[in-house]
Every structure is written in structure tokens, then in C-alpha cells.
Design a protein around this motif. Structure first.
Motif, PDB file in Angstrom:
ATOM      1  N   ASN A 238      14.138 -28.592 -54.315  1.00 49.60           N
ATOM      2  CA  ASN A 238      14.389 -27.262 -54.896  1.00 49.60           C
ATOM      3  C   ASN A 238      15.420 -26.503 -54.084  1.00 49.60           C
ATOM      4  N   LYS A 239      16.660 -26.651 -54.476  1.00 51.47           N
ATOM      5  CA  LYS A 239      17.737 -26.000 -53.736  1.00 51.47           C
ATOM      6  C   LYS A 239      17.561 -24.475 -53.722  1.00 51.47           C
ATOM      7  N   GLY A 240      16.963 -23.963 -54.813  1.00 50.06           N
ATOM      8  CA  GLY A 240      16.770 -22.516 -54.924  1.00 50.06           C
ATOM      9  C   GLY A 240      15.849 -21.954 -53.852  1.00 50.06           C
ATOM     10  N   ASP A 241      15.030 -22.817 -53.228  1.00 51.68           N
ATOM     11  CA  ASP A 241      14.086 -22.342 -52.211  1.00 51.68           C
ATOM     12  C   ASP A 241      14.727 -22.164 -50.841  1.00 51.68           C
ATOM     13  N   PHE A 242      15.939 -22.677 -50.684  1.00 55.81           N
ATOM     14  CA  PHE A 242      16.562 -22.661 -49.357  1.00 55.81           C
ATOM     15  C   PHE A 242      16.715 -21.241 -48.787  1.00 55.81           C
ATOM     16  N   PRO A 243      17.281 -20.298 -49.577  1.00 57.64           N
ATOM     17  CA  PRO A 243      17.407 -18.935 -49.024  1.00 57.64           C
ATOM     18  C   PRO A 243      16.039 -18.335 -48.691  1.00 57.64           C
ATOM     19  N   GLU A 244      15.023 -18.677 -49.508  1.00 57.93           N
ATOM     20  CA  GLU A 244      13.677 -18.158 -49.228  1.00 57.93           C
ATOM     21  C   GLU A 244      13.162 -18.732 -47.914  1.00 57.93           C
ATOM     22  N   ALA A 245      13.433 -20.027 -47.688  1.00 61.75           N
ATOM     23  CA  ALA A 245      12.974 -20.665 -46.452  1.00 61.75           C
ATOM     24  C   ALA A 245      13.606 -19.969 -45.244  1.00 61.75           C
ATOM     25  N   ILE A 246      14.907 -19.693 -45.342  1.00 59.62           N
ATOM     26  CA  ILE A 246      15.568 -18.977 -44.237  1.00 59.62           C
ATOM     27  C   ILE A 246      14.898 -17.619 -44.049  1.00 59.62           C
ATOM     28  N   GLY A 247      14.637 -16.945 -45.171  1.00 65.71           N
ATOM     29  CA  GLY A 247      14.006 -15.625 -45.111  1.00 65.71           C
ATOM     30  C   GLY A 247      12.640 -15.673 -44.445  1.00 65.71           C
ATOM     31  N   ALA A 294      21.777 -16.885 -35.699  1.00 69.08           N
ATOM     32  CA  ALA A 294      22.201 -18.167 -36.285  1.00 69.08           C
ATOM     33  C   ALA A 294      21.714 -18.271 -37.737  1.00 69.08           C
ATOM     34  N   LEU A 295      20.474 -17.833 -37.964  1.00 65.22           N
ATOM     35  CA  LEU A 295      19.921 -17.904 -39.321  1.00 65.22           C
ATOM     36  C   LEU A 295      20.632 -16.939 -40.268  1.00 65.22           C
ATOM     37  N   GLU A 296      21.005 -15.793 -39.725  1.00 68.67           N
ATOM     38  CA  GLU A 296      21.727 -14.813 -40.534  1.00 68.67           C
ATOM     39  C   GLU A 296      23.056 -15.401 -41.020  1.00 68.67           C
ATOM     40  N   ASN A 297      23.737 -16.087 -40.101  1.00 69.09           N
ATOM     41  CA  ASN A 297      24.989 -16.763 -40.467  1.00 69.09           C
ATOM     42  C   ASN A 297      24.750 -17.795 -41.545  1.00 69.09           C
ATOM     43  N   MET A 298      23.663 -18.532 -41.361  1.00 64.68           N
ATOM     44  CA  MET A 298      23.342 -19.593 -42.304  1.00 64.68           C
ATOM     45  C   MET A 298      23.094 -19.014 -43.697  1.00 64.68           C
ATOM     46  N   GLN A 299      22.402 -17.875 -43.725  1.00 61.61           N
ATOM     47  CA  GLN A 299      22.101 -17.216 -44.993  1.00 61.61           C
ATOM     48  C   GLN A 299      23.396 -16.770 -45.690  1.00 61.61           C
ATOM     49  N   GLY A 311      22.667 -28.891 -44.354  1.00 68.66           N
ATOM     50  CA  GLY A 311      22.104 -27.539 -44.230  1.00 68.66           C
ATOM     51  C   GLY A 311      20.613 -27.596 -43.922  1.00 68.66           C
ATOM     52  N   ILE A 312      19.900 -28.487 -44.625  1.00 72.62           N
ATOM     53  CA  ILE A 312      18.453 -28.628 -44.395  1.00 72.62           C
ATOM     54  C   ILE A 312      18.200 -29.113 -42.963  1.00 72.62           C
ATOM     55  N   ASP A 313      18.978 -30.103 -42.528  1.00 72.83           N
ATOM     56  CA  ASP A 313      18.811 -30.623 -41.161  1.00 72.83           C
ATOM     57  C   ASP A 313      18.991 -29.513 -40.133  1.00 72.83           C
ATOM     58  N   ILE A 314      20.028 -28.709 -40.342  1.00 70.98           N
ATOM     59  CA  ILE A 314      20.302 -27.639 -39.368  1.00 70.98           C
ATOM     60  C   ILE A 314      19.165 -26.619 -39.366  1.00 70.98           C
ATOM     61  N   LEU A 315      18.668 -26.314 -40.563  1.00 68.74           N
ATOM     62  CA  LEU A 315      17.569 -25.346 -40.655  1.00 68.74           C
ATOM     63  C   LEU A 315      16.330 -25.866 -39.916  1.00 68.74           C
ATOM     64  N   LEU A 316      16.014 -27.140 -40.109  1.00 65.16           N
ATOM     65  CA  LEU A 316      14.833 -27.709 -39.448  1.00 65.16           C
ATOM     66  C   LEU A 316      15.029 -27.746 -37.935  1.00 65.16           C
ATOM     67  N   LEU A 317      16.274 -27.941 -37.515  1.00 69.24           N
ATOM     68  CA  LEU A 317      16.560 -27.898 -36.075  1.00 69.24           C
ATOM     69  C   LEU A 317      16.334 -26.498 -35.518  1.00 69.24           C
ATOM     70  N   GLU A 318      16.721 -25.490 -36.328  1.00 68.04           N
ATOM     71  CA  GLU A 318      16.534 -24.097 -35.900  1.00 68.04           C
ATOM     72  C   GLU A 318      15.066 -23.837 -35.554  1.00 68.04           C
ATOM     73  N   ILE A 319      14.188 -24.437 -36.355  1.00 70.04           N
ATOM     74  CA  ILE A 319      12.754 -24.238 -36.119  1.00 70.04           C
ATOM     75  C   ILE A 319      12.348 -24.834 -34.775  1.00 70.04           C
TER      76      ILE A 319
END
Ligand code: ZN
Length: 322
Positions: A238-247, A294-299, A311-319
Motif C-alpha cells: 500500500n504505497k498510500g500508507d507511506f506518508p502515514e507511516a512517516i507521520g 531526516a523524516l521531515e525531508n523524507m516526507q 524509500g521503504i528501506d531508508i524508512l526502516l533504517l530510520e527506525i
């Protein structure tokens, strides 16, 4: 139905009512603002009040109000499409309808939801109606990106940008849909940041709750491989969930900062206070602030992110970095 039923947007609603009570209704209005702000709701309630020949906002049983509530009022016309743009053919069909006089009252309302999806050709076509509208026609537009409309359309339209809703207003809007757990309700209100549609969507979609549950679990145990893979799968599907995940991640980091600065009574995730405190105890302020920026930039860059998997890999690394 009617403008009296609208929660919030007080200035806007009283202005619209004044147009009606003063008999100074124009021919074209627009409601603009982000997705989920209630543009459609305001437009429909306004249309209801415009059409009632007795000038009533609610509790009216006239044929216009009754049929409007049923969705069959012939004096109301909505441009509907399942495509990603509104083409000139749809505007031509609208114009044919405009030439017939009202059936019940003194006015007819034409509603174009998502007017910023009109092609340039469609907008130029609509312009003809805006330039010489019959006295009974009122055109209502809604748009996320109002500035995307042609200047010639905008110069003939009165635009209202919807204001963010207060916490109390969002609470009143979502209350009828809410689960019994009041703590969780506070989270939806805080997380929605003044956008009621966002709170409603979070309440109604179990996938959002699932995503939040998984992400918070992962933030507690960043090295949990199976949890990581579950989050990866949801985001891949679900690509649409990505911004929500960052949020969600940002809200947790922000809450951790609050805990570390002694403001734990102001958490967005107020229903997960103990978990947040646990996560915060393993973090430093400096790191949290780095991760947040970093997350703000990603958003910001998400829309331009061509390689979604990366993008997903980077987000999971952020965690895992905190
Ligand atoms: Zn009525």
C-alpha cells in the motif's frame, strides 16, 4: 441538512448565510483546502440552503429540501467522473443542463468536486458559463489546489479556504464514529492536526490502526526481524500508507522529545504513554531531533521518490537509528 448542521468553519458559514439572507448570492463559489477538510460537506450544505425556496437551513419539509436529502433534486447537478481528470465533455453536459430553468425553486446549483482536475479545455468551456450565467445558476467548485485553476476562472469565483478545525470540533465530528477507548480518541484528534477527514479515515480503516500498532512495536524493538518484515510488506502493498507511516514515526519521536523535556502530558500518542516513555528512555534528544529532520525531508520528497522500495528501506533504517 443545511449550513446550520456544519461543525466548525464559523466565519465561513456565517458569511455564506449572509449572502443568502441579504439576497446577494453570486454565481460562482469555491471551497479549497487539503483533503479531508470538509470541502464537499460545506458545498453540499450550502447547495441545500441555496435551493430551498423558503430560505430554511434545516427542519424544512419542502419538496426541494426533501428531494435534495434523497439525492434526487433536479435543480442540483454534480459533475461526476471516475477518471483522474474532468474532461470538456462533462462540462458540455453541465452546460446543456444549465439552459433549463429551475424545477422547484428560484435557483439551480452546479457542483464540481475536485475542480482542479478539470483539463484546460474543460476550464475554458466552463468559463463561458461563468461569463454569462443565467440569473438562477450558482456554480460551486471544490479544489485541493485552487491555484491550479486558470486565472480567468479564479477571477470570477469567490474562493474560501477552509480553516483547520479545533480539537473540540474534531471531537464532535468523530464522536459518533468513535470507539469506547477515550484515550485512543485523543490520539486520532491530535494526529489529525485539524483535518477531520483524516481522523475519520483513521477511525474507519483498520489498516491504519494495524500499521500504527506494528510501527510502535517496531520502535520498541527495532531489531525485531519479523516485525520489520510485516511493516515492509504493508508498505510494499500500500504505497498510500507511506506518508502515514512517516507521520506515525514522527509522532512517536516528537512524543519522546516531550517526555525527555518533561512535557509528557502533551503527547500525541497519549494512549501509549508508558510505551513512549520506554522508547524515550533509550534515546537522546540530539538523536531524536536528527531523526525528526531526516523524516521531515523524507516526507517532503516522497512525491518525487522514484525508487519506492529504496524509500521503504531508508524508512526502516530510520527506525533502527535512534
Ligand atoms: Zn426547504
Amino acid at each position: 441538512m443545511g449550513l446550520n448542521k456544519i461543525i466548525g468553519q464559523k466565519t465561513l458559514v456565517s458569511q455564506l448565510k449572509k449572502f443568502l439572507s441579504d439576497g446577494k448570492l453570486g454565481h460562482a463559489y469555491a471551497f479549497s483546502g487539503p483533503e479531508g477538510m470538509g470541502k464537499r460537506t460545506v458545498a453540499l450544505e450550502f447547495a441545500h440552503d441555496i435551493l430551498c425556496p423558503f430560505g430554511k437551513s434545516d427542519g424544512c419539509g419542502c419538496v426541494s429540501c426533501r428531494t435534495f436529502a434523497e439525492g434526487t433534486n433536479p435543480d442540483f447537478y454534480e459533475v461526476i467522473t471516475d477518471k483522474s481528470s474532468i474532461g470538456v465533455d462533462l462540462i458540455r453536459a453541465l452546460q446543456e443542463h444549465v439552459s433549463n430553468r429551475p424545477a422547484y425553486g428560484y435557483k439551480k446549483v452546479y457542483f464540481i468536486d475536485g475542480a482542479d482536475m478539470m483539463t484546460v479545455q474543460a476550464q475554458n468551456c466552463l468559463l463561458k458559463t461563468l461569463e454569462e450565467p443565467p440569473e438562477y445558476a450558482v456554480i460551486i467548485l471544490s479544489a485541493v489546489n485552487y491555484d491550479a485553476l486558470l486565472p480567468t476562472i479564479r477571477s470570477r469565483t469567490v474562493n474560501f479556504r477552509l480553516e483547520p478545525y479545533s480539537e473540540g470540533e474534531i471531537r464532535r465530528i468523530i464522536m459518533p464514529l468513535a470507539p469506547k477507548n477515550a484515550n485512543e480518541l485523543d490520539f486520532y484528534i491530535n494526529f489529525s492536526r485539524g483535518i477531520p477527514g483524516k481522523a475519520v479515515r483513521m477511525l474507519e480503516e483498520s489498516s491504519f490502526r494495524e500499521l500504527r500498532h506494528l510501527i510502535i512495536g517496531l520502535l520498541q524493538k527495532p531489531t525485531d526481524f519479523s516485525q520489520t518484515e510485516k511493516v515492509r510488506k504493508i508498505l510494499t502493498d500500500n504505497k498510500g500508507d507511506f506518508p502515514e507511516a512517516i507521520g506515525i514515526i514522527m509522532s512517536v519521536y516528537r512524543d519522546c522529545l516531550m517526555v525527555l523535556t518533561g512535557m509528557e502530558n502533551r503527547l500525541i500518542n497519549s494512549d501509549k504513554k508508558d510505551i513512549i516513555k520506554g522508547i524515550a528512555s533509550a534515546c537522546s534528544k540530539r538523536k531524536l531531533m536528527d531523526r525528526l529532520s531526516a523524516l521531515e525531508n523524507m516526507q517532503r520528497n516522497f512525491r518525487y521518490n522514484i525508487n519506492y522500495q529504496l524509500g521503504i528501506d531508508i524508512l526502516l533504517l530510520e527506525i533502527q537509528e535512534v
